[in-house]
Design a protein around this motif. Structure first.
Motif, PDB file in Angstrom:
ATOM      1  N   LYS A  15       8.594 -16.234  15.671  1.00  0.00           N
ATOM      2  CA  LYS A  15       7.903 -16.131  14.374  1.00  0.00           C
ATOM      3  C   LYS A  15       7.602 -14.689  13.958  1.00  0.00           C
ATOM      4  O   LYS A  15       6.607 -14.419  13.262  1.00  0.00           O
ATOM      5  CB  LYS A  15       6.618 -16.961  14.388  1.00  0.00           C
ATOM      6  N   GLN A  16       8.493 -13.745  14.361  1.00  0.00           N
ATOM      7  CA  GLN A  16       8.285 -12.372  13.894  1.00  0.00           C
ATOM      8  C   GLN A  16       8.399 -12.270  12.385  1.00  0.00           C
ATOM      9  O   GLN A  16       7.742 -11.434  11.760  1.00  0.00           O
ATOM     10  CB  GLN A  16       9.321 -11.426  14.531  1.00  0.00           C
ATOM     11  N   HIS A  17       9.244 -13.135  11.821  1.00  0.00           N
ATOM     12  CA  HIS A  17       9.453 -13.067  10.375  1.00  0.00           C
ATOM     13  C   HIS A  17       8.169 -13.372   9.603  1.00  0.00           C
ATOM     14  O   HIS A  17       7.953 -12.849   8.509  1.00  0.00           O
ATOM     15  CB  HIS A  17      10.562 -14.031   9.959  1.00  0.00           C
ATOM     16  N   LEU A  18       7.309 -14.212  10.179  1.00  0.00           N
ATOM     17  CA  LEU A  18       6.053 -14.533   9.505  1.00  0.00           C
ATOM     18  C   LEU A  18       5.122 -13.324   9.464  1.00  0.00           C
ATOM     19  O   LEU A  18       4.485 -13.042   8.438  1.00  0.00           O
ATOM     20  CB  LEU A  18       5.363 -15.708  10.211  1.00  0.00           C
ATOM     21  N   ALA A  19       5.056 -12.592  10.582  1.00  0.00           N
ATOM     22  CA  ALA A  19       4.233 -11.376  10.612  1.00  0.00           C
ATOM     23  C   ALA A  19       4.777 -10.349   9.626  1.00  0.00           C
ATOM     24  O   ALA A  19       4.010  -9.683   8.915  1.00  0.00           O
ATOM     25  CB  ALA A  19       4.211 -10.790  12.025  1.00  0.00           C
ATOM     26  N   GLY A  20       6.101 -10.243   9.567  1.00  0.00           N
ATOM     27  CA  GLY A  20       6.713  -9.314   8.627  1.00  0.00           C
ATOM     28  C   GLY A  20       6.420  -9.673   7.183  1.00  0.00           C
ATOM     29  O   GLY A  20       6.191  -8.801   6.341  1.00  0.00           O
ATOM     30  N   MET A  21       6.400 -10.966   6.893  1.00  0.00           N
ATOM     31  CA  MET A  21       6.114 -11.411   5.523  1.00  0.00           C
ATOM     32  C   MET A  21       4.668 -11.114   5.136  1.00  0.00           C
ATOM     33  O   MET A  21       4.394 -10.727   3.990  1.00  0.00           O
ATOM     34  CB  MET A  21       6.411 -12.903   5.397  1.00  0.00           C
ATOM     35  N   VAL A  22       3.751 -11.264   6.080  1.00  0.00           N
ATOM     36  CA  VAL A  22       2.341 -10.960   5.806  1.00  0.00           C
ATOM     37  C   VAL A  22       2.178  -9.470   5.485  1.00  0.00           C
ATOM     38  O   VAL A  22       1.503  -9.093   4.510  1.00  0.00           O
ATOM     39  CB  VAL A  22       1.459 -11.351   7.006  1.00  0.00           C
ATOM     40  N   VAL A  23       2.802  -8.613   6.309  1.00  0.00           N
ATOM     41  CA  VAL A  23       2.720  -7.167   6.077  1.00  0.00           C
ATOM     42  C   VAL A  23       3.366  -6.807   4.745  1.00  0.00           C
ATOM     43  O   VAL A  23       2.868  -5.944   4.009  1.00  0.00           O
ATOM     44  CB  VAL A  23       3.403  -6.403   7.234  1.00  0.00           C
ATOM     45  N   THR A  24       4.460  -7.489   4.401  1.00  0.00           N
ATOM     46  CA  THR A  24       5.145  -7.211   3.137  1.00  0.00           C
ATOM     47  C   THR A  24       4.277  -7.560   1.939  1.00  0.00           C
ATOM     48  O   THR A  24       4.208  -6.808   0.960  1.00  0.00           O
ATOM     49  CB  THR A  24       6.471  -7.995   3.068  1.00  0.00           C
ATOM     50  N   VAL A  25       3.605  -8.697   2.006  1.00  0.00           N
ATOM     51  CA  VAL A  25       2.723  -9.101   0.907  1.00  0.00           C
ATOM     52  C   VAL A  25       1.607  -8.077   0.721  1.00  0.00           C
ATOM     53  O   VAL A  25       1.282  -7.674  -0.413  1.00  0.00           O
ATOM     54  CB  VAL A  25       2.148 -10.509   1.155  1.00  0.00           C
ATOM     55  N   LEU A  26       1.026  -7.629   1.835  1.00  0.00           N
ATOM     56  CA  LEU A  26      -0.022  -6.608   1.750  1.00  0.00           C
ATOM     57  C   LEU A  26       0.538  -5.305   1.175  1.00  0.00           C
ATOM     58  O   LEU A  26      -0.109  -4.640   0.359  1.00  0.00           O
ATOM     59  CB  LEU A  26      -0.618  -6.357   3.134  1.00  0.00           C
ATOM     60  N   GLY A  27       1.745  -4.950   1.601  1.00  0.00           N
ATOM     61  CA  GLY A  27       2.383  -3.749   1.094  1.00  0.00           C
ATOM     62  C   GLY A  27       2.640  -3.829  -0.405  1.00  0.00           C
ATOM     63  O   GLY A  27       2.406  -2.869  -1.142  1.00  0.00           O
ATOM     64  N   LEU A  28       3.128  -4.980  -0.858  1.00  0.00           N
ATOM     65  CA  LEU A  28       3.377  -5.180  -2.287  1.00  0.00           C
ATOM     66  C   LEU A  28       2.097  -4.994  -3.100  1.00  0.00           C
ATOM     67  O   LEU A  28       2.099  -4.340  -4.146  1.00  0.00           O
ATOM     68  CB  LEU A  28       3.941  -6.585  -2.522  1.00  0.00           C
ATOM     69  N   LEU A  29       1.016  -5.546  -2.584  1.00  0.00           N
ATOM     70  CA  LEU A  29      -0.262  -5.472  -3.297  1.00  0.00           C
ATOM     71  C   LEU A  29      -0.794  -4.041  -3.343  1.00  0.00           C
ATOM     72  O   LEU A  29      -1.190  -3.542  -4.404  1.00  0.00           O
ATOM     73  CB  LEU A  29      -1.281  -6.394  -2.625  1.00  0.00           C
ATOM     74  N   LEU A  30      -0.801  -3.369  -2.194  1.00  0.00           N
ATOM     75  CA  LEU A  30      -1.355  -2.026  -2.120  1.00  0.00           C
ATOM     76  C   LEU A  30      -0.536  -1.033  -2.951  1.00  0.00           C
ATOM     77  O   LEU A  30      -1.094  -0.179  -3.649  1.00  0.00           O
ATOM     78  CB  LEU A  30      -1.418  -1.565  -0.660  1.00  0.00           C
ATOM     79  N   ILE A  31       0.777  -1.154  -2.860  1.00  0.00           N
ATOM     80  CA  ILE A  31       1.633  -0.246  -3.629  1.00  0.00           C
ATOM     81  C   ILE A  31       1.459  -0.489  -5.120  1.00  0.00           C
ATOM     82  O   ILE A  31       1.401   0.464  -5.917  1.00  0.00           O
ATOM     83  CB  ILE A  31       3.107  -0.415  -3.210  1.00  0.00           C
ATOM     84  N   TYR A  32       1.343  -1.748  -5.506  1.00  0.00           N
ATOM     85  CA  TYR A  32       1.160  -2.058  -6.928  1.00  0.00           C
ATOM     86  C   TYR A  32      -0.151  -1.475  -7.455  1.00  0.00           C
ATOM     87  O   TYR A  32      -0.201  -0.889  -8.542  1.00  0.00           O
ATOM     88  CB  TYR A  32       1.180  -3.568  -7.147  1.00  0.00           C
ATOM     89  N   LEU A  33      -1.217  -1.627  -6.669  1.00  0.00           N
ATOM     90  CA  LEU A  33      -2.514  -1.095  -7.089  1.00  0.00           C
ATOM     91  C   LEU A  33      -2.467   0.428  -7.215  1.00  0.00           C
ATOM     92  O   LEU A  33      -3.008   1.008  -8.164  1.00  0.00           O
ATOM     93  CB  LEU A  33      -3.597  -1.512  -6.088  1.00  0.00           C
ATOM     94  N   GLY A  34      -1.812   1.073  -6.237  1.00  0.00           N
ATOM     95  CA  GLY A  34      -1.709   2.530  -6.295  1.00  0.00           C
ATOM     96  C   GLY A  34      -0.877   3.008  -7.468  1.00  0.00           C
ATOM     97  O   GLY A  34      -1.221   3.986  -8.142  1.00  0.00           O
ATOM     98  N   LEU A  35       0.213   2.309  -7.737  1.00  0.00           N
ATOM     99  CA  LEU A  35       1.078   2.701  -8.843  1.00  0.00           C
ATOM    100  C   LEU A  35       0.441   2.416 -10.201  1.00  0.00           C
ATOM    101  O   LEU A  35       0.692   3.141 -11.172  1.00  0.00           O
ATOM    102  CB  LEU A  35       2.416   1.970  -8.738  1.00  0.00           C
ATOM    103  N   SER A  36      -0.348   1.366 -10.284  1.00  0.00           N
ATOM    104  CA  SER A  36      -1.002   1.037 -11.556  1.00  0.00           C
ATOM    105  C   SER A  36      -1.866   2.198 -12.030  1.00  0.00           C
ATOM    106  O   SER A  36      -1.863   2.563 -13.212  1.00  0.00           O
ATOM    107  CB  SER A  36      -1.856  -0.223 -11.409  1.00  0.00           C
ATOM    108  N   LYS A  37      -2.597   2.801 -11.095  1.00  0.00           N
ATOM    109  CA  LYS A  37      -3.439   3.944 -11.448  1.00  0.00           C
ATOM    110  C   LYS A  37      -2.584   5.132 -11.877  1.00  0.00           C
ATOM    111  O   LYS A  37      -2.905   5.836 -12.829  1.00  0.00           O
ATOM    112  CB  LYS A  37      -4.316   4.325 -10.258  1.00  0.00           C
ATOM    113  N   ARG A  38      -1.481   5.352 -11.174  1.00  0.00           N
ATOM    114  CA  ARG A  38      -0.594   6.464 -11.526  1.00  0.00           C
ATOM    115  C   ARG A  38       0.047   6.254 -12.894  1.00  0.00           C
ATOM    116  O   ARG A  38       0.166   7.194 -13.687  1.00  0.00           O
ATOM    117  CB  ARG A  38       0.493   6.590 -10.455  1.00  0.00           C
ATOM    118  N   LEU A  39       0.478   5.023 -13.157  1.00  0.00           N
ATOM    119  CA  LEU A  39       1.114   4.740 -14.443  1.00  0.00           C
ATOM    120  C   LEU A  39       0.124   4.869 -15.599  1.00  0.00           C
ATOM    121  O   LEU A  39       0.500   5.257 -16.704  1.00  0.00           O
ATOM    122  CB  LEU A  39       1.735   3.333 -14.412  1.00  0.00           C
TER     123      LEU A  39
END
Length: 256
Positions: A15-39
């Motif tokens: 189930k490594q793929h599940l851990a990877g998906m969790v990290v990816t979702v967090l990454g998507l959220l954090l990057i989006y929040l950071g970019l929103s401020k920049r944009l």
């Protein structure tokens, strides 16, 4: 094909793929929040689109390098199993040489994890491309360099796993080498004392994997800047080949 299927089942079973998906979702959220401020700053003429692109590429590189680290950690359990009795005797009883089995297993592990890395990192890439802050080519530069980095870290785990048969030693080695190569990137600013000290630091630096430097190179390529030296890539690839060859030789001499 049987070796590949078994490796794929091991991948999903652990189930490594599940851990990877969790990290990816967090990454998507954090990057989006950071970019929103920049944009927002760009919209208000307080920043430039070029600066936002540089920020986005840096965030992408950070995320992908984290995924590479997680993938390298996941392979530890697979490589330590290869050196233990009761794990590979079935395949070695078939008309296949030890060397062929070893390389087939190694290729299967790399291929499966590289596909998983590409799929998960592409989700972040699609987000950034959709926001208009990077291009497909820029994403390709970052991903390609980091897939090479994953192969390098995988070879390190393979070597330590073959040598020690210990998951603990593999974790400790990964942490030590990862921190070591990060620290040594700033060696030129150190006061090394005598010339011998400088040579010693440089020697250790080029012996260790230089994936942090490779990450910086990926960002330079993605932003259209020139790379001053390809030496970190060349020394790291040489290390990869040397570790694979040594690990293969070790595997062929193991008493199962």
């Amino acid at each position: 094909m049987g070796i590949f299927k078994e490796t794929l089942l091991e991948f999903f079973d652990r189930k490594q793929h599940l851990a990877g998906m969790v990290v990816t979702v967090l990454g998507l959220l954090l990057i989006y929040l950071g970019l929103s401020k920049r944009l927002d700053l760009v919209d208000n003429n307080l920043d430039t689109a070029a600066n936002v692109t540089v920020f986005a590429i840096g965030a992408l590189q950070t995320f992908v390098s984290l995924m590479v680290l997680l993938a390298a950690v996941s392979t530890i359990f697979l490589f330590t199993k290869l050196s233990r009795k009761g794990q590979v005797e079935y395949y070695l009883s078939k008309p296949i040489t030890r060397g062929s089995f070893f390389l087939s297993k190694l290729f299967s592990i790399y291929f499966i994890y590289a596909i998983a890395l590409t799929a998960l990192c592409s989700m972040v890439g699609i987000e950034l491309i959709g926001l208009g802050v990077i291009s497909l080519a820029q994403f390709g530069y970052v991903l390609s360099v980091n897939l090479i980095s994953f192969g390098i870290w995988m070879s390190v785990m393979l070597f330590v796993g073959m040598l020690t048969k210990s998951v603990t030693y593999c974790f400790a080695s990964l942490a030590a080498v990862w921190v070591g190569q990060l620290v040594l990137t700033g060696r030129e600013s150190w006061s090394a004392g005598e010339q011998f000290g400088r040579y010693l630091l440089d020697t250790i630096y080029y012996i260790l994997p230089n994936t942090s430097e490779m990450g910086q190179m990926a960002q330079l390529l993605a932003t259209g800047q020139a790379v001053s030296s390809w030496l970190p890539v060349m020394t790291s690839v040489v290390l990869l080949l040397l570790l694979i060859y040594t690990s293969k030789s070790r595997f062929q001499r193991l008493d199962f």
